[in-house]
Design a protein around this motif. Sequence first.
Motif, PDB file in Angstrom:
ATOM      1  N   ILE A  92       0.870  -1.167   0.000  1.00 27.47           N
ATOM      2  CA  ILE A  92       0.000   0.000   0.000  1.00 27.47           C
ATOM      3  C   ILE A  92       0.909   1.220   0.000  1.00 27.47           C
ATOM      4  CG2 ILE A  92      -1.776   1.265   1.253  1.00 27.47           C
ATOM      5  CD1 ILE A  92      -2.710  -1.356   0.050  1.00 27.47           C
ATOM      6  N   TYR A  93       0.662   2.075  -0.948  1.00 28.90           N
ATOM      7  CA  TYR A  93       1.545   3.228  -1.113  1.00 28.90           C
ATOM      8  C   TYR A  93       0.726   4.507  -1.008  1.00 28.90           C
ATOM      9  CZ  TYR A  93       4.792   6.517  -3.216  1.00 28.90           C
ATOM     10  OH  TYR A  93       5.608   7.598  -3.436  1.00 28.90           O
ATOM     11  N   ASP A  94       1.072   5.318  -0.021  1.00 25.89           N
ATOM     12  CA  ASP A  94       0.357   6.591   0.158  1.00 25.89           C
ATOM     13  C   ASP A  94       1.259   7.520   0.953  1.00 25.89           C
ATOM     14  OD1 ASP A  94      -1.362   8.689   0.474  1.00 25.89           O
ATOM     15  OD2 ASP A  94      -2.756   7.628   1.803  1.00 25.89           O
ATOM     16  N   GLU A  95       1.724   8.542   0.308  1.00 27.08           N
ATOM     17  CA  GLU A  95       2.532   9.564   0.969  1.00 27.08           C
ATOM     18  C   GLU A  95       1.837  10.924   0.909  1.00 27.08           C
ATOM     19  OE1 GLU A  95       6.427   9.290  -0.808  1.00 27.08           O
ATOM     20  OE2 GLU A  95       7.031   7.750   0.640  1.00 27.08           O
ATOM     21  N   THR A  96       0.524  10.896   0.622  1.00 25.02           N
ATOM     22  CA  THR A  96      -0.256  12.137   0.517  1.00 25.02           C
ATOM     23  C   THR A  96      -1.094  12.307   1.778  1.00 25.02           C
ATOM     24  OG1 THR A  96      -0.367  11.882  -1.880  1.00 25.02           O
ATOM     25  CG2 THR A  96      -1.975  13.361  -0.864  1.00 25.02           C
ATOM     26  N   SER A  97      -1.011  13.494   2.376  1.00 27.03           N
ATOM     27  CA  SER A  97      -1.774  13.757   3.601  1.00 27.03           C
ATOM     28  C   SER A  97      -3.260  13.851   3.291  1.00 27.03           C
ATOM     29  CB  SER A  97      -1.324  15.090   4.227  1.00 27.03           C
ATOM     30  OG  SER A  97       0.027  15.006   4.645  1.00 27.03           O
ATOM     31  N   PRO A  98      -4.098  13.426   4.236  1.00 26.69           N
ATOM     32  CA  PRO A  98      -5.546  13.576   4.035  1.00 26.69           C
ATOM     33  C   PRO A  98      -5.934  15.063   4.070  1.00 26.69           C
ATOM     34  CG  PRO A  98      -5.086  12.816   6.250  1.00 26.69           C
ATOM     35  CD  PRO A  98      -3.777  12.826   5.538  1.00 26.69           C
ATOM     36  N   GLU A  99      -7.168  15.345   3.689  1.00 27.55           N
ATOM     37  CA  GLU A  99      -7.670  16.717   3.694  1.00 27.55           C
ATOM     38  C   GLU A  99      -8.885  16.806   4.623  1.00 27.55           C
ATOM     39  OE1 GLU A  99      -8.479  18.098  -0.214  1.00 27.55           O
ATOM     40  OE2 GLU A  99      -6.386  17.942  -0.892  1.00 27.55           O
ATOM     41  N   ILE A 100      -8.835  17.816   5.524  1.00 26.99           N
ATOM     42  CA  ILE A 100      -9.957  18.065   6.441  1.00 26.99           C
ATOM     43  C   ILE A 100     -10.758  19.229   5.889  1.00 26.99           C
ATOM     44  CG2 ILE A 100     -10.597  18.718   8.780  1.00 26.99           C
ATOM     45  CD1 ILE A 100      -7.884  17.529   9.681  1.00 26.99           C
ATOM     46  N   GLU A 101     -12.055  19.028   5.782  1.00 29.06           N
ATOM     47  CA  GLU A 101     -12.909  20.101   5.263  1.00 29.06           C
ATOM     48  C   GLU A 101     -12.879  21.282   6.255  1.00 29.06           C
ATOM     49  OE1 GLU A 101     -17.607  20.816   4.182  1.00 29.06           O
ATOM     50  OE2 GLU A 101     -16.711  18.815   3.899  1.00 29.06           O
ATOM     51  N   ASP A 102     -12.536  22.428   5.724  1.00 32.42           N
ATOM     52  CA  ASP A 102     -12.350  23.608   6.581  1.00 32.42           C
ATOM     53  C   ASP A 102     -13.699  24.062   7.162  1.00 32.42           C
ATOM     54  OD1 ASP A 102     -11.137  25.742   7.818  1.00 32.42           O
ATOM     55  OD2 ASP A 102     -11.403  27.065   6.077  1.00 32.42           O
ATOM     56  N   LEU A 103     -13.729  24.164   8.488  1.00 35.97           N
ATOM     57  CA  LEU A 103     -14.917  24.675   9.170  1.00 35.97           C
ATOM     58  C   LEU A 103     -14.610  26.125   9.557  1.00 35.97           C
ATOM     59  CD1 LEU A 103     -17.717  23.907  10.321  1.00 35.97           C
ATOM     60  CD2 LEU A 103     -16.546  23.307  12.452  1.00 35.97           C
ATOM     61  N   ASP A 104     -15.380  27.040   8.954  1.00 32.59           N
ATOM     62  CA  ASP A 104     -15.087  28.472   9.173  1.00 32.59           C
ATOM     63  C   ASP A 104     -15.176  28.839  10.646  1.00 32.59           C
ATOM     64  OD1 ASP A 104     -14.755  28.811   6.457  1.00 32.59           O
ATOM     65  OD2 ASP A 104     -16.832  29.469   6.109  1.00 32.59           O
ATOM     66  N   ASP A 105     -14.326  29.798  11.010  1.00 36.25           N
ATOM     67  CA  ASP A 105     -14.436  30.377  12.368  1.00 36.25           C
ATOM     68  C   ASP A 105     -15.839  30.967  12.537  1.00 36.25           C
ATOM     69  OD1 ASP A 105     -11.769  29.745  12.536  1.00 36.25           O
ATOM     70  OD2 ASP A 105     -11.064  31.780  12.099  1.00 36.25           O
TER      71      ASP A 105
END
Length: 386
Positions: free
Chosen positions: A269-282
Motif C-alpha cells: 500500500i503506497y500513500d505519501e499524501t496527507s488527508p484533507e480536512i474540510e475547513d470549518l469556518d471560524d
Amino acid sequence: MAKKFNYKWMGLILLCLFCNFQWANGQIVDLPDYQLEECNAEWPKHLVTEWKDKCGGAGEVISDAGVDYELDKDDCIQYRLYTFVIKDKCGTILKETTLVSREYDMTSPEISDLDDFKLEGCNSPWPPFLISKWSDNCSAGGEIQSDGGGEITTNEDGCTQSRVYTFAVTDDCDNSATETTTVTRFYDETSPEIEDLDDFQLEDCNAEWPPFLISKWSDNCSQGGEAQSDGGGEITTSEDGCAQSRDYTFTVSDDCDNSATETTTVTRIYDETSPEIEDLDDFQLEDCNAEWPEKLTTSWTDNCSEGGDIDSDSGGEVTTSGDGCTQSRVYTFTVSDDCGNSATETTTVTRIYDETDPEIEDLDDFQLEDCNAEWPPFLISKWSDN
C-alpha cells in the motif's frame, strides 16, 4: 689266321648304348612350385604332369600325396612337397618334385581394448565412431573404426545414457574378432522446477521493498537447493496511486544448463499524501456567555483511505480580548490515514463575554416644583458598561 670281326655283337652293343643314351635324356615335365589361392585351403590329394623321352615315349604321371616340408620362413605359410617318380623301359628312374604352399592362419586377430569412457559435459553428441588398433599374427593389422554405436539405453533415473560401440575385424584368412567399448554420457533435457512462492502484500504502508526473495528448486538430475531472486523489477503504480507492485524473478540452471524462471509479485500500500480536512469556518456563538461547544464536527477525505466525519478536540485555552468583552478558543481537528499521513485543521470559536453589571449615572432625588404636579411619565439618566 685272323679272327673274323663279329659285327652282330658290335651292333647289339651300339644299339644298347644308343638306347641308354635316349632314356637318359627322358624327362618329367616340370610343374612349377605354386601357392594355393585360398587361406587354409585343402591340400591337393596329388598332382598330375606329363613325361616324355626322345624315343617317342610319353604319358601322364601322378605325384604322391605330398609330405610336409619345413622352410625357415614365417609361420603363416605352410609347404608340402609332391614327388613324381616313373621308371622307363630300361629301368631308369625319373624323378621330379613340386613344392606347394598355402597361406595358413587359424588365429583370430586381436583388437586393442579401448576402455569404456564417459563423454564430457551434458547431452554431448555421440561420437560417430571410435578408433582403435588391431594386430594379427599373419595380416598387417592397423587402425580400426567401430560402428556408429548401438541402441541408446537410459538408466532408471533418466540421467545417464550409454551405447555400445562395436569393433569388428577380419584378417586375410577370414578369422574375425570383435571388441566393444561402452560410451556413457550425462543426460538431462528436463528443466528444473522452482517452488512457486505465492504473490503477497507487505504488511505496512510504504514498506521497504525486500532486497530479494528466497524459494527452493529441485531437478530430476541435479541436487537443487535454495533459490534467490533478483532485486525486483520496475515498480508499477496502480491507477488510483494507492498500490505499488514489482516482480521478483527467480532464475536457476541445472548442471546441464536447462533453465527455469519463476516470478512472485510483491505489492505494498503506497500513500505519501496527507488527508484533507474540510475547513470549518471560524464562527461566533450566538448568545452572550454561551457555553463553549464540547467539540466541533467536520469531514475529511483521503486519496487512498475512506475518510468520513471527524470530531475536533474540546477546544484550546480560552483567550479574552483586551476589552474583556470577547473570548475565543481554538478547536483542533487531527486525522491520520491508513498509512500514517496526518493533517490538522483549526476553527476559532468566539463568544461575547460579559458578566459585569452596567453602571447608571446616579440621578439625584428631587421634588416637583408645583403642588399636585403631574408625575413625570419617566426620568432620563445615562448609563455605561464595561
